[in-house]
Enzyme design. Structure first.
Site, PDB file in Angstrom:
ATOM      1  NE  ARG A 298      49.679  34.792  34.288  1.00  0.00           N
ATOM      2  CZ  ARG A 298      49.492  34.135  35.436  1.00  0.00           C
ATOM      3  NH1 ARG A 298      50.444  33.421  35.960  1.00  0.00           N
ATOM      4  NH2 ARG A 298      48.324  34.212  36.044  1.00  0.00           N
TER       5      ARG A 298
ATOM      6  NE  ARG B 221      55.265  33.571  39.579  1.00  0.00           N
ATOM      7  CZ  ARG B 221      54.183  33.023  40.128  1.00  0.00           C
ATOM      8  NH1 ARG B 221      54.053  33.013  41.433  1.00  0.00           N
ATOM      9  NH2 ARG B 221      53.263  32.465  39.381  1.00  0.00           N
TER      10      ARG B 221
ATOM     11  NE  ARG C 100      57.934  38.917  42.981  1.00  0.00           N
ATOM     12  CZ  ARG C 100      57.657  37.664  43.320  1.00  0.00           C
ATOM     13  NH1 ARG C 100      56.607  37.056  42.789  1.00  0.00           N
ATOM     14  NH2 ARG C 100      58.426  37.014  44.149  1.00  0.00           N
TER      15      ARG C 100
ATOM     16  CG  ASP D  98      46.384  39.494  37.992  1.00  0.00           C
ATOM     17  OD1 ASP D  98      47.194  38.605  37.692  1.00  0.00           O
ATOM     18  OD2 ASP D  98      45.260  39.249  38.477  1.00  0.00           O
TER      19      ASP D  98
ATOM     20  CE1 TYR E 124      41.337  33.385  40.910  1.00  0.00           C
ATOM     21  CE2 TYR E 124      40.283  33.941  38.831  1.00  0.00           C
ATOM     22  CZ  TYR E 124      41.246  33.247  39.539  1.00  0.00           C
ATOM     23  OH  TYR E 124      42.109  32.412  38.874  1.00  0.00           O
TER      24      TYR E 124
HETATM   25  O1  CP3 Z   1      50.736  37.330  29.964  1.00  0.00           O
HETATM   26  C1  CP3 Z   1      51.443  38.242  30.469  1.00  0.00           C
HETATM   27  O2  CP3 Z   1      52.689  38.234  30.417  1.00  0.00           O
HETATM   28  C2  CP3 Z   1      50.734  39.435  31.072  1.00  0.00           C
HETATM   29  C3  CP3 Z   1      50.533  39.393  32.467  1.00  0.00           C
HETATM   30  C4  CP3 Z   1      49.394  38.629  33.128  1.00  0.00           C
HETATM   31  C5  CP3 Z   1      49.447  38.265  34.491  1.00  0.00           C
HETATM   32  N1  CP3 Z   1      48.254  37.741  34.867  1.00  0.00           N
HETATM   33  C6  CP3 Z   1      50.608  38.465  35.352  1.00  0.00           C
HETATM   34  C7  CP3 Z   1      50.721  37.710  36.607  1.00  0.00           C
HETATM   35  C8  CP3 Z   1      48.143  38.233  32.655  1.00  0.00           C
HETATM   36  C9  CP3 Z   1      47.570  38.335  31.246  1.00  0.00           C
HETATM   37  C10 CP3 Z   1      47.420  37.693  33.772  1.00  0.00           C
HETATM   38  C11 CP3 Z   1      46.026  37.223  33.684  1.00  0.00           C
HETATM   39  C12 CP3 Z   1      45.474  36.444  34.790  1.00  0.00           C
HETATM   40  N2  CP3 Z   1      45.599  36.663  36.143  1.00  0.00           N
HETATM   41  C13 CP3 Z   1      44.583  35.363  34.632  1.00  0.00           C
HETATM   42  C14 CP3 Z   1      44.075  34.847  33.312  1.00  0.00           C
HETATM   43  C15 CP3 Z   1      45.111  34.117  32.578  1.00  0.00           C
HETATM   44  C16 CP3 Z   1      45.407  32.734  33.097  1.00  0.00           C
HETATM   45  O3  CP3 Z   1      46.540  32.536  33.575  1.00  0.00           O
HETATM   46  O4  CP3 Z   1      44.526  31.891  33.017  1.00  0.00           O
HETATM   47  C17 CP3 Z   1      44.226  34.892  35.906  1.00  0.00           C
HETATM   48  C18 CP3 Z   1      43.328  33.730  36.221  1.00  0.00           C
HETATM   49  C19 CP3 Z   1      44.865  35.734  36.856  1.00  0.00           C
HETATM   50  C20 CP3 Z   1      44.740  35.677  38.334  1.00  0.00           C
HETATM   51  C21 CP3 Z   1      46.027  35.403  38.982  1.00  0.00           C
HETATM   52  N3  CP3 Z   1      47.119  36.266  38.958  1.00  0.00           N
HETATM   53  C22 CP3 Z   1      46.394  34.287  39.736  1.00  0.00           C
HETATM   54  C23 CP3 Z   1      45.496  33.104  40.003  1.00  0.00           C
HETATM   55  C24 CP3 Z   1      47.707  34.497  40.169  1.00  0.00           C
HETATM   56  C25 CP3 Z   1      48.505  33.648  41.101  1.00  0.00           C
HETATM   57  C26 CP3 Z   1      48.881  32.365  40.468  1.00  0.00           C
HETATM   58  C27 CP3 Z   1      50.360  32.267  40.317  1.00  0.00           C
HETATM   59  O5  CP3 Z   1      50.794  31.936  39.196  1.00  0.00           O
HETATM   60  O6  CP3 Z   1      51.046  32.506  41.309  1.00  0.00           O
HETATM   61  C28 CP3 Z   1      48.157  35.724  39.642  1.00  0.00           C
HETATM   62  C29 CP3 Z   1      49.501  36.315  39.821  1.00  0.00           C
HETATM   63  C30 CP3 Z   1      50.244  36.755  38.603  1.00  0.00           C
HETATM   64  N4  CP3 Z   1      49.721  37.384  37.516  1.00  0.00           N
HETATM   65  C31 CP3 Z   1      51.654  36.649  38.407  1.00  0.00           C
HETATM   66  C32 CP3 Z   1      51.957  37.246  37.172  1.00  0.00           C
HETATM   67  C33 CP3 Z   1      53.318  37.448  36.557  1.00  0.00           C
HETATM   68  C34 CP3 Z   1      52.633  36.072  39.392  1.00  0.00           C
HETATM   69  C35 CP3 Z   1      52.818  37.101  40.442  1.00  0.00           C
HETATM   70  C36 CP3 Z   1      54.172  37.138  41.064  1.00  0.00           C
HETATM   71  O7  CP3 Z   1      55.092  37.789  40.499  1.00  0.00           O
HETATM   72  O8  CP3 Z   1      54.321  36.527  42.125  1.00  0.00           O
END
Ligand code: CP3
Length: 362
Positions: free
Chosen positions: A27, A31, A40, A77, A154
């Protein structure tokens, strides 16, 4: 024939000597970076950002421009895969992802379609093309997918869950139905990762974020088995003939380390609850290890961050096959300046650790 890469990150994935320990952060785009929030906003929302190849490229490159990192990771994602299979996906602010209608019955599975990644996920492939272009081979690009088990949580729960009530109920009462879902997902994920590889990602990571909620028998049967199926199907050679390493990150699964190391992957990613030195002894020489600093260390002072980095590097020791990373992702409230401290500590402390005894890679 030699296919040895000049890139530190790829060399470490293949357990080849490096001049300093490569580092990237799960990640790393997101944000906590003000420049991400700007883009965004320009995109409208998170999912629109994922679907806009030009803006997805920009946010992938943001952390790479700001910090001295050894790899970029595709901005997307894991949940775009269930969406491509026909589910509705949205992210509501503060509540996390929503997937609907949920899958609970055999007929629900029939609605899921096999995905052509070039079609339904064409925007991801366009982003890969454009990111590779933007990186100009200075550092490698990592592609990724969720594991079938993690995606299934999910899809069956309808979003994030604390109890995993529905999917665990299904696992115990209708194991065949769950296996059918996992098999469908394995096919789709293998095609999706192969398409990413064809478009030029130089490594792939499978995120099994929720493998750790399973007991040891269930982890083997419902999570690892489908990841192994995927690994067997992957074309692990890129368009230019370079080997493409596979990283398997399963959160909370340190106790299954030997099983994961025998899965056919090249690298196992660890969260911070596993001792890295002991982990290396347990899998010594079979796979590389990625991780595993507690992300919360980034809330501490630069001095304390350096101390923790040094400890972790020494725990692994001066051997090849370590990729420095966090044990999980960056959080929204972290200070980008602490990432600067972290990355320079990894650089300096790993050079000291190697002390010139490991071959340089220029
Ligand atoms: O690592 C990186 O920089 C690449 C981007 C990336 C995102 N999601 C961007 C994201 C990667 C590799 C993921 C994978 C992801 N997504 C996983 C597996 C990795 C982990 O964290 O365990 C999972 C479980 C998800 C599902 C997911 N996406 C959730 C549960 C959420 C919401 C939780 C939260 O943090 O708000 C997301 C949203 C998400 N994915 C964001 C980002 C940058 C935040 C979205 C926003 O800008 O509001």
């Amino acid at each position: 024939m030699t296919t040895e890469s000049p890139h530190r990150f790829l060399r470490a994935c293949h357990r080849l000597p490096v001049d300093q320990t490569p580092v990237w952060l799960m990640r790393q785009a997101g944000r906590y970076l003000p420049e991400y929030m700007k883009i965004r906003q320009k995109a409208g929302d998170f999912l629109s950002l994922c679907k806009n190849p030009e803006l997805a490229t920009e946010v992938t490159l943001q952390p790479v421009c700001r910090f001295d990192l050894d790899a970029a990771i595709l901005f997307s994602d894991i949940l775009v895969v269930p969406e491509a299979m026909g589910m509705n996906l949205h992210f509501s602010v503060g509540e996390g992802p929503i997937l609907e209608p949920v899958l609970r019955h055999p007929a629900d599975l029939d609605r899921l379609r096999r995905v052509d990644p070039e079609d339904q996920l064409g925007y991801v492939m366009q982003a890969v093309d454009s990111i590779r272009n933007g990186l100009d081979d200075k550092i490698p690009l990592i592609g990724f997918s969720g594991s079938p088990w993690t995606l299934a949580t999910y899809m069956v729960e309808g979003g994030s869950s604390k109890t995993f009530s529905y999917i665990k109920g299904m696992m115990f009462d209708q194991p065949q139905l769950l296996q059918q879902l996992l098999d469908k997902l394995s096919d789709v994920v293998a095609d999706y990762l192969n398409a990413q590889i064809a478009h030029g990602v130089q490594a792939v990571q499978i995120f099994d974020t929720w493998g750790g909620v399973l007991g040891p028998r269930e982890f083997g049967e419902f999570s690892l088995r489908s990841m192994q199926n995927i690994i067997q199907k992957l074309h692990r050679v890129g368009p230019k003939g370079h080997p493409v390493p596979v990283i398997l990150f399963a959160k909370g699964c340190g106790s299954h380390l030997e099983l994961m190391a025998a899965s056919g992957c090249d690298v196992v990613g660890l969260d911070w609850t596993t001792d890295l030195g002991l982990a290396r002894e347990r899998v010594g020489g079979r796979v590389a290890l990625q991780g595993n600093l507690d992300p919360a260390v980034l809330y501490a002072s630069p001095e304390r961050i350096r101390q923790e980095v040094r400890q972790l590097l020494h725990a692994y020791g001066p051997y090849p096959g370590h990729i420095f990373n966090l044990g999980h992702g960056m959080a929204q409230d972290m200070d980008p300046e602490r990432v600067v401290d972290l990355v320079s500590a990894v650089r300096e402390e790993s050079r000291l650790l190697f002390g010139g005894q490991v071959g340089s890679n220029g």
